[in-house]
Design a protein around this motif. Structure first.
Motif, PDB file in Angstrom:
ATOM      1  N   LEU A 260      21.065  34.209 -16.362  1.00 13.33           N
ATOM      2  CA  LEU A 260      22.788  33.931 -17.613  1.00 13.33           C
ATOM      3  C   LEU A 260      23.142  34.951 -18.484  1.00 13.33           C
ATOM      4  CD1 LEU A 260      21.023  30.833 -17.578  1.00 13.33           C
ATOM      5  CD2 LEU A 260      21.092  30.804 -19.936  1.00 13.33           C
ATOM      6  N   ASP A 261      21.656  35.547 -18.980  1.00 11.10           N
ATOM      7  CA  ASP A 261      22.098  37.163 -19.609  1.00 11.10           C
ATOM      8  C   ASP A 261      23.393  37.610 -18.882  1.00 11.10           C
ATOM      9  OD1 ASP A 261      20.423  36.541 -21.559  1.00 11.10           O
ATOM     10  OD2 ASP A 261      18.916  37.818 -21.110  1.00 11.10           O
ATOM     11  N   LEU A 262      23.553  38.226 -17.581  1.00 10.36           N
ATOM     12  CA  LEU A 262      23.685  38.879 -16.472  1.00 10.36           C
ATOM     13  C   LEU A 262      26.144  38.104 -16.602  1.00 10.36           C
ATOM     14  CD1 LEU A 262      21.523  39.456 -13.207  1.00 10.36           C
ATOM     15  CD2 LEU A 262      23.024  41.715 -14.967  1.00 10.36           C
ATOM     16  N   ALA A 263      25.586  36.787 -16.434  1.00  9.11           N
ATOM     17  CA  ALA A 263      27.016  36.201 -16.193  1.00  9.11           C
ATOM     18  C   ALA A 263      27.535  36.418 -17.471  1.00  9.11           C
ATOM     19  CB  ALA A 263      26.912  34.985 -15.652  1.00  9.11           C
ATOM     20  N   LYS A 278      19.316  29.302 -12.406  1.00 11.76           N
ATOM     21  CA  LYS A 278      18.218  29.239 -11.276  1.00 11.76           C
ATOM     22  C   LYS A 278      18.884  29.291 -10.067  1.00 11.76           C
ATOM     23  CE  LYS A 278      14.508  26.495 -12.974  1.00 11.76           C
ATOM     24  NZ  LYS A 278      13.832  25.837 -13.046  1.00 11.76           N
ATOM     25  N   ALA A 279      20.504  28.778  -9.135  1.00 12.71           N
ATOM     26  CA  ALA A 279      21.398  28.947  -8.406  1.00 12.71           C
ATOM     27  C   ALA A 279      21.805  30.483  -8.513  1.00 12.71           C
ATOM     28  CB  ALA A 279      22.527  28.474  -8.265  1.00 12.71           C
ATOM     29  N   MET A 280      22.517  31.433  -9.843  1.00 13.51           N
ATOM     30  CA  MET A 280      22.810  32.847  -9.771  1.00 13.51           C
ATOM     31  C   MET A 280      21.877  33.744  -9.647  1.00 13.51           C
ATOM     32  SD  MET A 280      25.182  34.200 -10.010  1.00 13.51           S
ATOM     33  CE  MET A 280      26.462  33.764 -10.906  1.00 13.51           C
ATOM     34  N   ALA A 281      20.676  32.994 -10.090  1.00 11.62           N
ATOM     35  CA  ALA A 281      19.222  34.175  -9.692  1.00 11.62           C
ATOM     36  C   ALA A 281      18.698  33.710  -8.420  1.00 11.62           C
ATOM     37  CB  ALA A 281      18.029  33.108 -10.072  1.00 11.62           C
ATOM     38  N   GLY A 282      19.101  32.827  -7.637  1.00  7.89           N
ATOM     39  CA  GLY A 282      18.569  32.402  -6.436  1.00  7.89           C
ATOM     40  C   GLY A 282      19.921  33.851  -5.375  1.00  7.89           C
ATOM     41  N   LEU A 283      20.814  34.017  -5.988  1.00  9.92           N
ATOM     42  CA  LEU A 283      22.342  34.804  -5.774  1.00  9.92           C
ATOM     43  C   LEU A 283      22.014  36.227  -5.740  1.00  9.92           C
ATOM     44  CD1 LEU A 283      26.091  34.508  -5.746  1.00  9.92           C
ATOM     45  CD2 LEU A 283      25.356  36.393  -6.835  1.00  9.92           C
TER      46      LEU A 283
END
Ligand SMILES: *Cc1c(COP(=O)(O)O)cnc(C)c1O
Length: 338
Positions: A260-263, A278-283
């Motif tokens: 969330l922080d990165l995006a 969670k999806a972005m963490a997976g990416l």
């Protein structure tokens, strides 16, 4: 079948480069994109609107007058189903997990504003919720109405057609796409994309912990959706990251918080704690481990979900949760080592 839809979404949704986040992960410019299905419109938008275009067309074709569905307390699917019903002049009954909260927050505010009949069903697991939708639809029928029961997440083969169509839309926008990364709740979005691409290798699902037996469900729904759409059976096997769930569905995780922080800080892109975080963490993990991104562009499918960020307890998690400043301040250089 793909033309049997009712227009509810703003389509095509935009696809935008995310080069600053890509650089942070060690990707060349043009190798990371965000497909904005958070911008489908309809009461805040999200991925369920595409499914509802097909589900509502089916409901009307069957002469139904009431949509019945359900989900967890902060369900985005329930919110969008209630909105679709209102737009089409249908009645709507929704089953929500848990007890009626003393104070409405997040999606519950929007549910109460949209005004479906709400059944608070207590603590139910996935199968319990499916059963409650079935019994509620039966009660609606006994009252002399004609219910159309929509499964949790709209994950029937007909609902998945929305993402068969989306796969074609995406290929039109970015023909060389290597892989789409998506949050998997019921798995219907993942399954529809696979049916549309005809190949399981083109989609990496990130399990957020909603549904038991997710890989089997994705395989089965993808095969059924392909038949329903008149397409060849998809090849390959379901790709799933099952390591991002943390303590369970809806439970915040440290790596989702970092995502969330990165995006937010590199792209001004807002993700949610339950699905897209969670999806972005997976990416992030898949790119860093070299599992995706070597052969072509990676597309992150933003499926919506922002209202949950304004729900307790997530609002306080944003203020007080894990925040690793080093991670995002690094920018591009040196960041791939993590
Ligand atoms: C429902 C939902 C998903 C998961 O979609 P499925 O088709 O149920 O797997 C992902 N993201 C958000 C924001 C959702 O509301």
């Amino acid at each position: 079948m793909l033309d049997r839809r009712i227009a509810l979404a703003h389509l095509p949704t935009p696809i935008l480069p995310a080069d600053r986040l890509g650089a942070h992960l060690g990707l060349e410019p043009g190798r990371l994109w965000v497909k904005h299905d958070d911008l489908t419109g309809l009461a805040g938008g999200g991925n369920k609107v595409r499914k509802l275009e097909y589900l509502c067309a089916d409901a009307l074709a069957q002469g139904c007058d009431t949509l019945v569905t359900g989900g967890g307390r902060q369900s985005n699917h329930v919110r969008m189903t209630a909105a679709a019903a209102n737009r089409l002049g249908l009645a709507c009954t929704v089953v929500l997990g848990g007890q009626r909260p003393e104070r409405a927050t997040g999606n519950v505010v929007l549910d109460e504003l949209l005004g479906p009949e709400i059944v608070w069903a207590g603590d139910l697991d996935y199968r319990g919720l499916e059963a409650a939708i079935t019994t509620t639809a039966a009660r609606v029928a006994e009252a002399g109405r004609h219910p159309y029961a929509v499964p949790v997440g709209g994950a029937s083969p007909i609902g998945a057609l929305g993402y068969v169509q989306a796969a074609g839309e995406l290929v039109g926008q970015l023909p060389e796409v290597e892989v789409v990364v998506v949050a998997d709740g019921s798995g219907g979005t993942h399954a529809g994309l696979v049916a549309g691409f005809g190949d399981h290798a083109r989609v990496l699902g990130v399990d957020v912990g909603t549904r038991p037996g997710l890989p089997e469900a994705v395989m089965a729904t993808a095969a059924d959706a392909a038949v329903t759409a008149g397409l060849p059976a998809p090849v390959g096997a379901c790709r799933l990251d099952g390591a991002r769930i943390g303590a369970g569905y809806g439970a915040p995780t440290a790596d989702a918080r970092r995502a969330l922080d990165l995006a937010a800080r590199l792209e001004g892109l807002v993700l949610d704690p339950v699905y897209t975080g969670k999806a972005m963490a997976g990416l992030v993990a898949a790119v860093r481990e070299g599992r995706i991104g070597a052969d072509g562009p990676v597309v992150f499918l933003h499926t919506g979900g922002m209202p949950a960020l304004f729900a307790t307890p997530y609002a306080s998690w944003v203020r007080e949760g894990v925040s690793d400043d080093e991670e995002w301040r690094g920018g591009g250089a040196g960041a791939t080592a993590r």
